[in-house]
Scaffold this active site. Structure first.
Site, PDB file in Angstrom:
ATOM      1  N   HIS A 160      -0.291   4.682   4.002  1.00  0.00           N
ATOM      2  CA  HIS A 160      -0.865   5.302   2.808  1.00  0.00           C
ATOM      3  C   HIS A 160      -0.366   6.734   2.614  1.00  0.00           C
ATOM      4  O   HIS A 160       0.163   7.092   1.557  1.00  0.00           O
ATOM      5  CB  HIS A 160      -2.395   5.304   2.901  1.00  0.00           C
ATOM      6  CG  HIS A 160      -2.989   3.942   2.781  1.00  0.00           C
ATOM      7  ND1 HIS A 160      -4.355   3.720   2.795  1.00  0.00           N
ATOM      8  CD2 HIS A 160      -2.427   2.719   2.654  1.00  0.00           C
ATOM      9  CE1 HIS A 160      -4.595   2.418   2.666  1.00  0.00           C
ATOM     10  NE2 HIS A 160      -3.435   1.795   2.595  1.00  0.00           N
ATOM     11  N   SER A 209       0.809  -1.223   0.000  1.00  0.00           N
ATOM     12  CA  SER A 209       0.000   0.000   0.000  1.00  0.00           C
ATOM     13  C   SER A 209       0.839   1.268   0.000  1.00  0.00           C
ATOM     14  O   SER A 209       0.518   2.235  -0.692  1.00  0.00           O
ATOM     15  CB  SER A 209      -0.952  -0.002   1.198  1.00  0.00           C
ATOM     16  OG  SER A 209      -1.826  -1.097   1.123  1.00  0.00           O
TER      17      SER A 209
END
Length: 519
Positions: A347, A296
């Site tokens: 993220h 991610s």
């Protein structure tokens, strides 16, 4: 006369494009309509030339309405807060009826304002209308050469027409080159590597098994801090927890990776991917004590790379991928803050790191050495600062203490468990649930060190702090049973079984202590 008017149109368009930095949007096949556009801040100026006359004002009004609709359909292409259309008619004669009121500024009332001014360059009003166009469109004085011979005008028209159409082709070729610098090779290698490691996890205990994840290099903060296993920041980028996690990330790797690798080339793509993944991993380490794995951070870094591309090629970015990229980033950020299990640190850290990494490698055929060096320094400074914050933040986190103590229990370092748990208990005031877990682990260490009384004291405190902790009730029942205190043992085993009736150990002990079959 048609030749004169056509020459006028192409001569004016050529001068504006070559001198005023306008882009050529469109030249129709018939050669009697040209669209030009220029960004001025957040606004867009559109110049539409048409070599066509209108006998009546109603026909002119219909054409104006068509232009409004065309511009409305071009909003995505123009990408501006306001759009100012300068609609320029070049014809020998004006409409025969009263039409001059159409020279008043017109506006299409929408969220993205579209305004229009029209100019009618006829024989009788040419100089007047040309001057008004130059003033209101803020363009330099246009030079007219009316005394040229017809053959010269025809040659000039052909030259100008070729120039304008070549500008369109050059623009299209530029876009094509921007998205085809490299070939997506490394993206496929990353896909194969992630899938292969996932299968390896599944064959060695499962990708959702904590011990298997730790063994194969997931981000595990206690191992990073206590054992210096910083390599986990990189190895965790290629591991995934569960099939859904793998599938979602691999789809994103395929689409984002191939796009970024085409734009930046394989070497730049690889550097961005790794630096973004490391940045996301460091942010995850700093802001989340949970065990973590996945691509991610690197994936959000690819979003960052696309934003960097958009910063340097704004027009192409918003005409092609820009809106979708911004929408996906927004959805993922909102989604991340809505679901607690998602690692937002990874993220956002990956997004920022990917943007900075793109500044380090820069776009192909573009070099800004000082800015690239500055980006290197910014990346290193942020990484160092976040790591230092992360160490402090983890050392003050009850979850970190619990994970660290659980690791020591598995390693059978019971005396160290007691020491670390005692220190952790002093630092977890007001965190009853975490304190209950720490007391439970210390009690287990006391049992292994043959200090049952101390173990019982910890277990009693643990169930007082968290009465929904079935393992603590179960261990208390065992200790009381071993001491021959059957009544106390019954009370705690019943509570343990009530909290977790599916546990086979609880069921067996329930029957042994109470002499009854579990209900």
């Amino acid at each position: 006369m048609y030749l004169d008017e056509q020459y006028t149109m192409y001569n004016m368009a050529y001068q504006i494009v070559s001198r005023e930095a306008y882009n050529v949007l469109y030249v129709n096949e018939q050669g009697n309509e040209i669209w030009l556009e220029k960004k001025v801040g957040k606004n867009s100026k559109v110049l539409r030339f048409i070599n066509q006359g209108f006998d009546w004002k109603n026909y002119l009004k219909k054409d104006i309405a068509v232009v409004f609709q065309k511009v409305k359909a071009m909003k995505k292409l123009l990408r501006a807060k306001t759009i100012q259309i300068h609609n320029i008619y070049i014809s020998e004669f004006t409409p025969v009826d009263s039409w001059e009121f159409l020279k008043q500024p017109m506006k299409l009332n929408e969220k993205q304002a579209i305004m229009m001014k029209i100019y009618y360059l006829s024989n009788s009003q040419f100089e007047e209308e040309k001057d008004r166009l130059e003033k209101e469109a803020e363009i330099s004085a246009l030079e007219m050469y009316d005394s040229l011979e017809e053959t010269v005008k025809e040659e000039k028209i052909a030259t100008y027409k070729h120039y304008l159409r070549q500008r369109i082709l050059d623009d299209q070729e530029e876009k094509k080159e921007l998205f085809s610098f490299g070939k997506p090779k490394l993206t496929y290698i990353i896909l194969i590597l992630c899938v292969s490691l996932f299968l390896l996890l599944e064959l060695n205990g499962g990708s959702e098994n904590i011990e298997t994840l730790k063994q194969f290099g997931a981000k595990f903060n206690p191992a990073i801090i206590e054992n210096g296993e910083w390599w986990r920041i990189i190895s965790s980028m290629f591991l995934h927890i569960g099939l859904l996690h793998l599938v979602m990330n691999m789809i994103a790797v395929y689409y984002l990776g191939t796009l970024v690798e085409r734009i930046y080339g394989s070497i730049r793509f690889l550097i961005i991917y790794f630096l973004a993944g490391i940045g996301g991993g460091i942010a995850s380490f700093a802001f989340s004590a949970n065990i973590a794995a996945g691509a991610s951070g690197a994936l959000f870094g690819l979003f960052g790379a696309l934003l960097f591309f958009g910063l340097h090629h704004r027009r192409v970015f918003f005409q092609t991928i820009g809106s979708n990229v911004l929408l996906l980033i927004g959805i993922n950020i909102v989604f991340g803050f809505s679901i607690p299990a998602i690692d937002n640190g990874a993220h956002l850290g990956g997004l920022v790191a990917g943007f900075i990494a793109s500044g380090i490698v820069h776009l192909p055929k573009q070099k800004e050495r000082w800015k690239q060096l500055s980006a290197v320094l910014v990346y290193l400074a942020l990484a160092y600062g976040i790591i230092q914050y992360g160490i402090t933040n983890n050392m003050n986190s009850p979850m970190y203490y619990v994970m660290h103590i659980e690791e020591l229990v598995q390693e059978e370092k019971y005396e160290q468990v007691v020491t670390e748990a005692s220190k952790a208990i002093r630092n977890t005031e007001g965190e009853e649930q975490w304190k209950a877990a720490i007391l439970f682990h210390r009690s287990y260490a006391y049992i292994e060190l043959n200090q049952q009384n101390l173990a019982m004291d910890d277990l009693k405190q643990s169930v007082q702090l968290d009465n929904s902790f079935p393992e603590a009730h179960y261990n208390l029942a065992l200790l009381y049973y071993q001491q021959g205190n059957i009544e106390e043992a019954k009370e705690f085993i019943k509570r343990a079984y009530q909290l977790d009736s599916n546990n086979t150990d609880f069921q067996e002990m329930y029957e042994q202590i109470t002499g009854e079959k579990p209900k």
